[in-house]
Design an enzyme around this catalytic site. Sequence first.
Site, PDB file in Angstrom:
ATOM      1  N   SER A 130      50.097  47.510  49.731  1.00  0.00           N
ATOM      2  CA  SER A 130      49.952  46.423  50.707  1.00  0.00           C
ATOM      3  C   SER A 130      50.110  46.792  52.176  1.00  0.00           C
ATOM      4  O   SER A 130      49.833  45.964  53.034  1.00  0.00           O
ATOM      5  CB  SER A 130      50.930  45.300  50.387  1.00  0.00           C
ATOM      6  OG  SER A 130      50.380  44.501  49.382  1.00  0.00           O
ATOM      7  N   SER A 176      48.434  43.091  50.727  1.00  0.00           N
ATOM      8  CA  SER A 176      48.846  41.757  51.108  1.00  0.00           C
ATOM      9  C   SER A 176      49.248  41.624  52.585  1.00  0.00           C
ATOM     10  O   SER A 176      49.289  40.503  53.096  1.00  0.00           O
ATOM     11  CB  SER A 176      50.019  41.322  50.229  1.00  0.00           C
ATOM     12  OG  SER A 176      51.154  42.124  50.477  1.00  0.00           O
ATOM     13  N   LYS A 232      55.673  40.821  59.242  1.00  0.00           N
ATOM     14  CA  LYS A 232      55.140  40.155  58.046  1.00  0.00           C
ATOM     15  C   LYS A 232      56.073  39.022  57.638  1.00  0.00           C
ATOM     16  O   LYS A 232      57.302  39.168  57.716  1.00  0.00           O
ATOM     17  CB  LYS A 232      55.005  41.182  56.908  1.00  0.00           C
ATOM     18  CG  LYS A 232      54.287  40.668  55.667  1.00  0.00           C
ATOM     19  CD  LYS A 232      54.123  41.779  54.630  1.00  0.00           C
ATOM     20  CE  LYS A 232      53.353  41.307  53.404  1.00  0.00           C
ATOM     21  NZ  LYS A 232      53.172  42.383  52.386  1.00  0.00           N
TER      22      LYS A 232
HETATM   23  N1  GLN Z   1      47.674  44.313  45.572  1.00  0.00           N
HETATM   24  C1  GLN Z   1      48.845  44.632  44.801  1.00  0.00           C
HETATM   25  C2  GLN Z   1      49.341  43.378  44.130  1.00  0.00           C
HETATM   26  O1  GLN Z   1      48.703  42.414  44.232  1.00  0.00           O
HETATM   27  C3  GLN Z   1      49.903  45.228  45.681  1.00  0.00           C
HETATM   28  C4  GLN Z   1      50.524  44.243  46.565  1.00  0.00           C
HETATM   29  C5  GLN Z   1      51.619  44.818  47.413  1.00  0.00           C
HETATM   30  O2  GLN Z   1      51.685  46.017  47.645  1.00  0.00           O
HETATM   31  N2  GLN Z   1      52.505  43.931  47.825  1.00  0.00           N
HETATM   32  O3  GLN Z   1      50.346  43.371  43.492  1.00  0.00           O
END
Ligand code: GLN
Length: 485
Positions: free
Chosen positions: A178, A154, A79
């Site tokens: 995410s 994400s 990532k």
């Molecule tokens: N979807 C959640 C957010 O937007 C979690 C994102 C994540 O785990 N990085 O914060």
Amino acid sequence: MSLNQMTAHELHELMMKKEVSAEEITKAVYDRIDKVEDKVKSYITLTREQALETARKVDEKIAAGDKVPPLAGIPIAIKDNICTSGVKTTCASKILYNFVPPYNATVMEKLNSQQAVMVGKTNMDEFAMGSSTENSGFHVTRNPWDTERVPGGSSGGSAAAVAADECIAALGSDTGGSIRQPAALCGVVGMKPTYGAVSRYGLVAFASSLDQIGPFTKDVTDCALVLNAICGHDPMDSTSVKYSVPDYTQYLQNDVRGLKIGVPKEFMAEGLNPEVRKVVEEAIATLSNLGAVVEETSLPHTEYALPVYYIIAPAEASSNLARYDGVRYGYRSVEADDVVEMFMRSRSEGFGEEVKRRIMLGTYALSAGYYDAYYNKALKVRTLIKQDFDKAFEKYDLLLSPTAPGPAFKIGENIDDPVQMYLQDIFTLSVNLAGIPGISIPCGFVNGLPVGLQFMAKPFGEGTLLRAAYTFEQNTEFNRQRPAL
Ligand code: GLN
């Protein structure tokens, strides 16, 4: 089956038998990328030359008769918020479009010490803020099962790359879901380890008290192998825990007899797609038939998880993202007349909409007069959420739920409705707030789209997660299905 479709443990065996070389495996992965990447767009950066060079070195070792570690020669995607020395690390943000870290994240040092092959850096929601990878500052990644749909986020690029066989395994980060949510939406295995189990050194910070790096893999065995590689205490991360890392493969037992599993009723309620519910109920029946004792339970403070997360995560983000000012690295606006205007312009031109929304939410929650009302209160409720889990784990070895409220949604469907998007993480957020580990594994399909099953365990209960996940996988076929693309 072509090499890029296989698992790390299968490929390792073939390499040790000298039936295939690491170079052939790496080439198979890039051939696949050349074929499907235009459709899926999992990657921001590819590191082809470097990858082939690493693979050849592994082949030399094997030719010399050396035994190599389990991930040697295995193509792994990273990532783009994990620092890679000499390789651009953008967090999918314009503000870091040209940032080349001078050092490796600890997880990269660990993968490199096994001579794993880095395929490239994967797309994500900007600074990991999002659930669809639509918030990338560069491009949208598409779900390999249906390219009109999102891969989740994400870490959508990592999940899509594994699902599309554009790599063998991948690393992502999970702050509120995410890793697990995109794993669910793309039909692969994804684990968020216990907070403190994997070093965050070199992970670009979003919300430091919640962030954790973890694996995406094609099966549970590979998940154990990647955990073996990346877990462990690191003096460079003050929140990293001193513990002796077990060999996680010892938990790959096809046996859940007597395992007590609680299903929090709050996770099977409101907002859950009825067809996803059916798939999860079938998974519960499978586990019961295999001898697990599955019962309904309750985590009474669950309804506060989302509001608490959306105070704490933005508060930490607003502080962590203060460093992007156009001075030391990243994007700098050229239009400004003085330094203050330069800060302001660099930040307003460099950050995307969602990131700005989070910075504003967080700054507000931390401001004088509101700090106690919002931030401190959220911390107190976080403790209540954690205590719900502590209590549940006095009675249960594991908790189980759907990973996400529905299967992959259409690109654009939720983009103008932040709250709808935030609700994607309704079943995953509490795990981060409590600091416990969670895994998502494929458990079925709804209209040809994968559905994920989440197991949660007490801190450092990764072994129990693996045991249940492995048993489910051995007795079902869901993880063997591939998208047609
Ligand atoms: N979807 C959640 C957010 O937007 C979690 C994102 C994540 O785990 N990085 O914060």
